[in-house]
Design a protein around this motif. Structure first.
Motif, PDB file in Angstrom:
ATOM      1  N   SER A  80      39.229 -65.170   7.656  1.00 46.89           N
ATOM      2  CA  SER A  80      39.577 -63.941   8.382  1.00 46.89           C
ATOM      3  C   SER A  80      38.314 -63.195   8.808  1.00 46.89           C
ATOM      4  CB  SER A  80      40.427 -63.023   7.500  1.00 46.89           C
ATOM      5  OG  SER A  80      41.664 -63.624   7.191  1.00 46.89           O
ATOM      6  N   LEU A  81      38.245 -62.877  10.095  1.00 44.07           N
ATOM      7  CA  LEU A  81      37.071 -62.220  10.644  1.00 44.07           C
ATOM      8  C   LEU A  81      37.443 -60.894  11.297  1.00 44.07           C
ATOM      9  CD1 LEU A  81      35.223 -65.204  12.398  1.00 44.07           C
ATOM     10  CD2 LEU A  81      34.617 -64.129  10.218  1.00 44.07           C
ATOM     11  N   ASN A  82      36.493 -59.973  11.298  1.00 46.35           N
ATOM     12  CA  ASN A  82      36.591 -58.755  12.101  1.00 46.35           C
ATOM     13  C   ASN A  82      35.322 -58.705  12.941  1.00 46.35           C
ATOM     14  OD1 ASN A  82      37.911 -55.894  12.488  1.00 46.35           O
ATOM     15  ND2 ASN A  82      35.710 -55.565  12.262  1.00 46.35           N
ATOM     16  N   GLY A  83      35.438 -59.107  14.173  1.00 48.16           N
ATOM     17  CA  GLY A  83      34.246 -59.245  14.988  1.00 48.16           C
ATOM     18  C   GLY A  83      33.403 -60.397  14.486  1.00 48.16           C
ATOM     19  N   ASP A  84      32.151 -60.096  14.164  1.00 47.01           N
ATOM     20  CA  ASP A  84      31.222 -61.140  13.733  1.00 47.01           C
ATOM     21  C   ASP A  84      31.066 -61.240  12.227  1.00 47.01           C
ATOM     22  OD1 ASP A  84      30.653 -61.791  16.384  1.00 47.01           O
ATOM     23  OD2 ASP A  84      29.094 -60.255  16.516  1.00 47.01           O
ATOM     24  N   HIS A  85      31.800 -60.425  11.471  1.00 50.01           N
ATOM     25  CA  HIS A  85      31.641 -60.499  10.025  1.00 50.01           C
ATOM     26  C   HIS A  85      33.005 -60.630   9.348  1.00 50.01           C
ATOM     27  CE1 HIS A  85      31.496 -56.196  11.282  1.00 50.01           C
ATOM     28  NE2 HIS A  85      32.395 -56.055  10.330  1.00 50.01           N
ATOM     29  N   PRO A  86      33.020 -61.050   8.096  1.00 52.80           N
ATOM     30  CA  PRO A  86      34.292 -61.268   7.402  1.00 52.80           C
ATOM     31  C   PRO A  86      35.149 -60.006   7.367  1.00 52.80           C
ATOM     32  CG  PRO A  86      32.479 -62.216   6.150  1.00 52.80           C
ATOM     33  CD  PRO A  86      31.859 -61.405   7.249  1.00 52.80           C
ATOM     34  N   GLU A  87      36.443 -60.181   7.517  1.00 56.35           N
ATOM     35  CA  GLU A  87      37.346 -59.037   7.474  1.00 56.35           C
ATOM     36  C   GLU A  87      37.305 -58.360   6.101  1.00 56.35           C
ATOM     37  OE1 GLU A  87      41.966 -57.752   8.497  1.00 56.35           O
ATOM     38  OE2 GLU A  87      41.446 -59.876   8.342  1.00 56.35           O
ATOM     39  N   THR A  88      37.019 -59.137   5.069  1.00 53.08           N
ATOM     40  CA  THR A  88      36.915 -58.558   3.721  1.00 53.08           C
ATOM     41  C   THR A  88      35.844 -57.471   3.678  1.00 53.08           C
ATOM     42  OG1 THR A  88      35.471 -60.413   3.168  1.00 53.08           O
ATOM     43  CG2 THR A  88      37.772 -60.565   2.464  1.00 53.08           C
ATOM     44  N   VAL A  89      34.742 -57.697   4.374  1.00 50.58           N
ATOM     45  CA  VAL A  89      33.668 -56.707   4.401  1.00 50.58           C
ATOM     46  C   VAL A  89      34.117 -55.464   5.163  1.00 50.58           C
ATOM     47  CG1 VAL A  89      31.296 -56.248   5.133  1.00 50.58           C
ATOM     48  CG2 VAL A  89      31.907 -58.498   4.243  1.00 50.58           C
ATOM     49  N   TRP A  90      34.839 -55.650   6.265  1.00 46.91           N
ATOM     50  CA  TRP A  90      35.343 -54.527   7.045  1.00 46.91           C
ATOM     51  C   TRP A  90      36.353 -53.704   6.234  1.00 46.91           C
ATOM     52  CZ3 TRP A  90      33.875 -51.608  10.705  1.00 46.91           C
ATOM     53  CH2 TRP A  90      34.776 -50.842  11.457  1.00 46.91           C
ATOM     54  N   ILE A  91      37.209 -54.390   5.509  1.00 49.48           N
ATOM     55  CA  ILE A  91      38.181 -53.704   4.644  1.00 49.48           C
ATOM     56  C   ILE A  91      37.460 -52.871   3.595  1.00 49.48           C
ATOM     57  CG2 ILE A  91      39.957 -54.067   2.871  1.00 49.48           C
ATOM     58  CD1 ILE A  91      40.792 -56.585   4.473  1.00 49.48           C
ATOM     59  N   MET A  92      36.445 -53.433   2.998  1.00 51.96           N
ATOM     60  CA  MET A  92      35.691 -52.706   1.963  1.00 51.96           C
ATOM     61  C   MET A  92      34.936 -51.524   2.549  1.00 51.96           C
ATOM     62  SD  MET A  92      35.674 -53.093  -1.300  1.00 51.96           S
ATOM     63  CE  MET A  92      34.162 -52.156  -1.478  1.00 51.96           C
ATOM     64  N   PHE A  93      34.299 -51.743   3.707  1.00 49.67           N
ATOM     65  CA  PHE A  93      33.552 -50.658   4.346  1.00 49.67           C
ATOM     66  C   PHE A  93      34.472 -49.483   4.653  1.00 49.67           C
ATOM     67  CE2 PHE A  93      31.852 -48.710   8.333  1.00 49.67           C
ATOM     68  CZ  PHE A  93      30.690 -48.173   7.801  1.00 49.67           C
ATOM     69  N   GLN A  94      35.617 -49.757   5.256  1.00 51.89           N
ATOM     70  CA  GLN A  94      36.555 -48.693   5.594  1.00 51.89           C
ATOM     71  C   GLN A  94      37.196 -48.089   4.340  1.00 51.89           C
ATOM     72  OE1 GLN A  94      37.178 -47.160   8.399  1.00 51.89           O
ATOM     73  NE2 GLN A  94      35.816 -48.416   9.652  1.00 51.89           N
ATOM     74  N   MET A  95      37.319 -48.863   3.289  1.00 52.23           N
ATOM     75  CA  MET A  95      37.853 -48.341   2.030  1.00 52.23           C
ATOM     76  C   MET A  95      36.978 -47.230   1.487  1.00 52.23           C
ATOM     77  SD  MET A  95      38.363 -50.227  -1.656  1.00 52.23           S
ATOM     78  CE  MET A  95      39.430 -51.545  -1.078  1.00 52.23           C
TER      79      MET A  95
END
Length: 398
Positions: A80-95
């Motif tokens: 799973s991706l969000n743009g160029d990085h893993p969606e997991t990282v995006w979920i954590m950042f927004q968390m």
């Protein structure tokens, strides 16, 4: 993005916790640390269960709230991706944004609220206020379609927290001794330490919102720092002139005002724009503190509404002109005119404020009806919440 995520969490734990903890009486310091820590844990669970899906996925097909397909993050795969990085990282950042926003509201109700009410309010507030506004602005909702500019949270974080803080403080009532017999912050050194951590962490907040290591992130970092430094000095000078002495608590509070005010504009304005925003924050937020407590008579204990609410709204409005076509440097904004953009920015602020005020009022009324009220007894308030609520002492002196 991993580094930015860690920095934003660092803002709450330990930054905001120490900043707020030093501002209260010594008998309440642990209660404030407990509030910040518990909210961080609780918000993480809410974000995992429903928050991310309602805030940042478009499966619902409407302009007001996200979809349900990402509840409990069941949609995630290893790829799973969000743009160029893993969606997991995006979920954590927004968390981490969802963690710090309700934690900011802590400053409005310190020293007089039940711990159970803090937990109930924070969970409900995240779902009813934060998630919808986040979707409106960052998830592709109606404000995003109008072209609202909120790079890192002037509307989503600061306007919502500030409006809700003011509402909750008014409903909760004043602390004992307000306004004439309040004791000063018990540990200004702790306040400065926490504020310094906020300053460092804010680079993850603003520069990280570029979601890339590029010129946008670099400019966001630079203008964030300049605004904070300017607001600190201006606040110090205004306080110095008003009271005759420059205070440590004052200069670091000015820094927080500068950071909150540059947040929505940090992806658009340049260095000169950041100086103007910082100077404006140092003056306007300073006088907003006195207006709320002295003129309105509301005990917003640690000035959440004046610093974060007023600051976030001020920066959200100022980006319209200071970012227009990049005339003062920076990446600029795409708009037919700065006045057209100002109307959109004002709509975003008003919508977030309206939802925050109405929802906060309803949430507090519901919690009060289901429990025995949200305020501690007069005896417990006198005793201090460290002992009354948690059975511990922040300091053991013998």
């Amino acid at each position: 993005m991993l580094t930015a995520t860690a920095l934003v969490l660092f803002m709450t734990l330990p930054g905001l916790a120490l900043f707020y903890g030093g501002l209260v009486q010594s008998k309440n310091v642990l209660s404030v640390l407990m509030h910040c820590f518990a909210i961080a844990c609780l918000a993480s669970m809410v974000w995992f269960a429903v928050g991310y899906s309602l805030s940042l996925t478009s499966g619902s097909g409407n302009e007001w709230i996200g979809g349900t397909e990402a509840f409990f993050l069941q949609h995630l795969t290893a790829d799973s991706l969000n743009g160029d990085h893993p969606e997991t990282v995006w979920i954590m950042f927004q968390m981490t944004f969802a963690i710090i926003t309700p934690a900011l509201i802590v400053g409005a109700f310190v020293e007089r609220i039940k711990f159970s009410a803090v937990l109930l309010f924070s969970a409900l507030w995240l779902i009813v206020v934060y998630c919808p506004v986040c979707y409106w602005v960052w998830g592709g909702g109606w404000l995003a379609e109008k072209g609202v500019i909120d790079f890192a949270g002037g509307i989503v974080v600061h306007a919502t927290a500030g409006a809700s803080a003011l509402t909750l403080a008014a409903m909760l009532g004043r602390r004992q001794g307000f306004p004439k017999s309040l004791k000063p912050p018990h540990n200004p050194g702790m306040v400065m330490t926490g504020a310094a951590m906020l300053w460092v962490g804010w680079f993850g907040f603003n520069a990280g919102s570029a979601a890339a290591a590029d010129t946008s992130a670099g400019m966001a970092m630079l203008v964030t720092h300049l605004s904070a430094a300017t607001a600190s000095l201006v606040w110090m000078l205004v306080e110095w002139r008003s009271t005759g002495k420059p205070g440590l608590v004052g200069i670091v509070t000015g820094m927080v005002a500068g950071l909150a005010t540059i947040t929505p504009a940090s992806g658009s304005v340049g260095p000169l724009g950041a100086i103007i925003i910082g100077a404006s924050a140092g003056i306007i937020c300073y006088y907003a503190c006195g207006f709320i407590k002295e003129k309105l008579g509301i005990d917003d204990s640690l000035d959440v509404a004046a610093v974060h609410g007023v600051g976030g709204i001020l920066g959200t409005l100022m980006v319209s002109y200071l970012g227009w076509k990049g005339e003062l440097g920076g990446l600029g904004i795409n708009a037919d005119s700065w006045s057209d953009q100002l109307i959109v920015q004002a709509q975003g602020c008003l919508a977030a404020i309206a939802l925050s005020v109405v929802a906060t009022y309803i949430i507090v009324k519901v919690i009060s009806a289901l429990t025995s009220g949200i305020r501690v007894s007069e005896e417990d308030e006198t005793k201090g919440l460290d002992q009354a609520s948690h059975g511990e002492n922040g300091y053991s002196l013998s």
